[in-house]
Each structure stands twice: as C-alpha cells, then as structure tokens.
Design an enzyme around this catalytic site. Structure first.
Site, PDB file in Angstrom:
ATOM      1  N   THR A  27     -25.864  40.413 -19.276  1.00  0.00           N
ATOM      2  CA  THR A  27     -25.541  41.814 -19.508  1.00  0.00           C
ATOM      3  C   THR A  27     -24.075  42.024 -19.151  1.00  0.00           C
ATOM      4  O   THR A  27     -23.424  41.151 -18.580  1.00  0.00           O
ATOM      5  CB  THR A  27     -26.405  42.763 -18.654  1.00  0.00           C
ATOM      6  OG1 THR A  27     -26.053  42.596 -17.266  1.00  0.00           O
ATOM      7  CG2 THR A  27     -27.887  42.488 -18.850  1.00  0.00           C
ATOM      8  N   ALA A  56     -25.444  39.913 -14.029  1.00  0.00           N
ATOM      9  CA  ALA A  56     -25.148  41.323 -13.807  1.00  0.00           C
ATOM     10  C   ALA A  56     -23.686  41.414 -13.373  1.00  0.00           C
ATOM     11  O   ALA A  56     -23.277  40.750 -12.418  1.00  0.00           O
ATOM     12  CB  ALA A  56     -26.064  41.903 -12.740  1.00  0.00           C
ATOM     13  N   ILE A  82     -24.024  36.720 -10.409  1.00  0.00           N
ATOM     14  CA  ILE A  82     -22.956  37.708 -10.297  1.00  0.00           C
ATOM     15  C   ILE A  82     -21.892  37.392 -11.346  1.00  0.00           C
ATOM     16  O   ILE A  82     -21.355  36.284 -11.380  1.00  0.00           O
ATOM     17  CB  ILE A  82     -22.336  37.695  -8.893  1.00  0.00           C
ATOM     18  CG1 ILE A  82     -23.398  37.949  -7.829  1.00  0.00           C
ATOM     19  CG2 ILE A  82     -21.216  38.732  -8.798  1.00  0.00           C
ATOM     20  CD1 ILE A  82     -22.948  37.592  -6.418  1.00  0.00           C
ATOM     21  N   LYS A  83     -21.609  38.363 -12.186  1.00  0.00           N
ATOM     22  CA  LYS A  83     -20.661  38.159 -13.277  1.00  0.00           C
ATOM     23  C   LYS A  83     -19.313  38.761 -12.893  1.00  0.00           C
ATOM     24  O   LYS A  83     -19.227  39.943 -12.542  1.00  0.00           O
ATOM     25  CB  LYS A  83     -21.208  38.805 -14.550  1.00  0.00           C
ATOM     26  CG  LYS A  83     -20.608  38.298 -15.841  1.00  0.00           C
ATOM     27  CD  LYS A  83     -21.397  38.867 -17.018  1.00  0.00           C
ATOM     28  CE  LYS A  83     -20.862  38.382 -18.344  1.00  0.00           C
ATOM     29  NZ  LYS A  83     -21.590  39.007 -19.475  1.00  0.00           N
ATOM     30  N   LEU A  84     -18.265  37.935 -12.957  1.00  0.00           N
ATOM     31  CA  LEU A  84     -16.927  38.336 -12.533  1.00  0.00           C
ATOM     32  C   LEU A  84     -15.925  38.070 -13.655  1.00  0.00           C
ATOM     33  O   LEU A  84     -16.067  37.093 -14.398  1.00  0.00           O
ATOM     34  CB  LEU A  84     -16.490  37.536 -11.306  1.00  0.00           C
ATOM     35  CG  LEU A  84     -17.370  37.589 -10.059  1.00  0.00           C
ATOM     36  CD1 LEU A  84     -16.887  36.567  -9.042  1.00  0.00           C
ATOM     37  CD2 LEU A  84     -17.343  38.988  -9.459  1.00  0.00           C
TER      38      LEU A  84
END
Length: 217
Positions: A27, A56, A82-84
């Site tokens: 997402t 996310a 964790i999307k960075l």
C-alpha cells in the site's frame, strides 16, 4: 516469484488470496486515501487475511519521525513491512529500523545506485518503479536488470520488488530478469490468465461437447 497485490481493496485481496495468488500486499498513502479509512484499520484488516508481508508507508520525511511512525505501524501486526522513501533520511531510518528487527521496504527507487544504497542500509525489499520510468521514455525493465546484476554480484539479501507494474508484459519480463517479487494492481494480476486462443479453444470444446448430448454429472 512472489506476487504482491498493490491495493487496499479488501474484497480484491480476499478474492485473489483464495486463488493462492497473493504472497503479500503493498500500500501507499495514495492507495490508503482511496479507501476512505484510517490506515491502521486498513492494514489491520489486510493482515488478518494475508500472512505474508504487508507494506505500510510512513508519511513523514524526517528520520526521527519516520522511525516513530514506522514503529507505530509495525505494532499493528507481525507481518507489517515499514515502507520508507529512498532519501537519505529514509535510508538512515531503514538502517535503524532494520537493526531493531523490523522489515523495511525502501520505495520510489529509480536508479541502480539508489538500489545499492538500499541494500547497504539493510532493506528487506527495494521497490524500483517500472511504469513511472516508462512514462518518461526510459525502460523501467532495464533498471530491474541492473539491480539484479548488482545484487547477484555482491550477494545482497535485499529482495527486488518490481513496482509500478502496468501490464502483463511487465510481469513476464520482471520474472525473466529475475525480480524476486512483483506488486501489481488486481486487474493486472487477473490479466495474466487471459489469452484469446484459450477463449477460442474453450468455446470450441464446449460446442463439440454440447453436440454429444452427454453429461458428466
């Protein structure tokens, strides 16, 4: 190759999961905003359906705030990734969050040098954007090939997550090049089963069977 579905649409995720076609979900803020729901509620529901990685994305741009948001997102479920963003602050946060034991997906990758930095920062996944490079008359698949060579040369464990997938052709060639994962909208994944000769052949088989007047059950 792993198939991730790039959506927050619960019904599409559930449907494709029943076919065994979903290994994970990605997402981003744009996708979450279309759902009209709070990010925590969306991610929590997705994680109740999908046991694989669920990305996310943080909304912050500064390292310390990225880390705070990332930790909060990771609390939702054990399979949250964790999307960075691929910025210096994102890479710094990636290193620290990875060292804490979190899975991290470094996104918005548009060059092999950026992918090299993501691997050095300990990313679980790097997301090169094929379609957006195609949009500016560059071949996004060339980037997947470059990253594959780099990662193989140095045995980086970071997985190549081919993103911004626009077509079945993108999926095919990402697989041929050796991307570890593709993430695509539900419609593109469904297109993989489509072929006019399959439809034509099935119509012929059914027509011939109907002529027999027989029934299997």
């Amino acid at each position: 190759m792993k198939f991730f579905v790039d959506t927050a649409d619960i019904e599409s995720i559930r449907e494709l999961s029943e076919f065994g076609m979903v290994d994970g979900v990605t997402t981003n803020p744009s996708i979450i905003s279309k759902s009209g729901r709070h990010i925590r509620d969306v991610i929590e529901e997705i994680c109740s359906i999908i046991k694989g990685p669920v990305s996310a994305e943080v909304a912050a741009t500064e390292c310390d705030t990225m880390m705070a948001e990332g930790r909060k997102l990771a609390e939702i479920a054990s399979n949250v990734v964790i999307k960075l963003p691929l910025t210096w602050d994102g890479l710094k946060a990636c290193r620290k969050l990875t060292d804490e034991g979190h899975m991290v997906n470094v996104t918005l990758c548009f060059s092999a040098n950026q992918a090299l930095l993501a691997a050095k920062a300990g990313a679980s996944f790097v997301s090169p954007f094929i379609g957006r490079l195609d949009d500016i008359n560059l071949d996004g698949l060339d980037l997947i090939e470059e990253i594959r060579t780099l990662y193989d040369n140095f045995q980086f464990p970071t997985e190549i997550l081919a993103a911004s997938i626009r077509s079945a052709n993108h999926v095919l060639h990402s697989a041929l090049i050796g991307a570890d994962v593709i993430t695509a909208p539900p419609a593109v994944i469904r297109q993989l089963a489509d072929h006019p000769l399959t439809d034509k052949g099935l119509d012929q088989f059914l027509a011939d069977w109907k002529k027999t007047g027989h029934h299997i059950v």
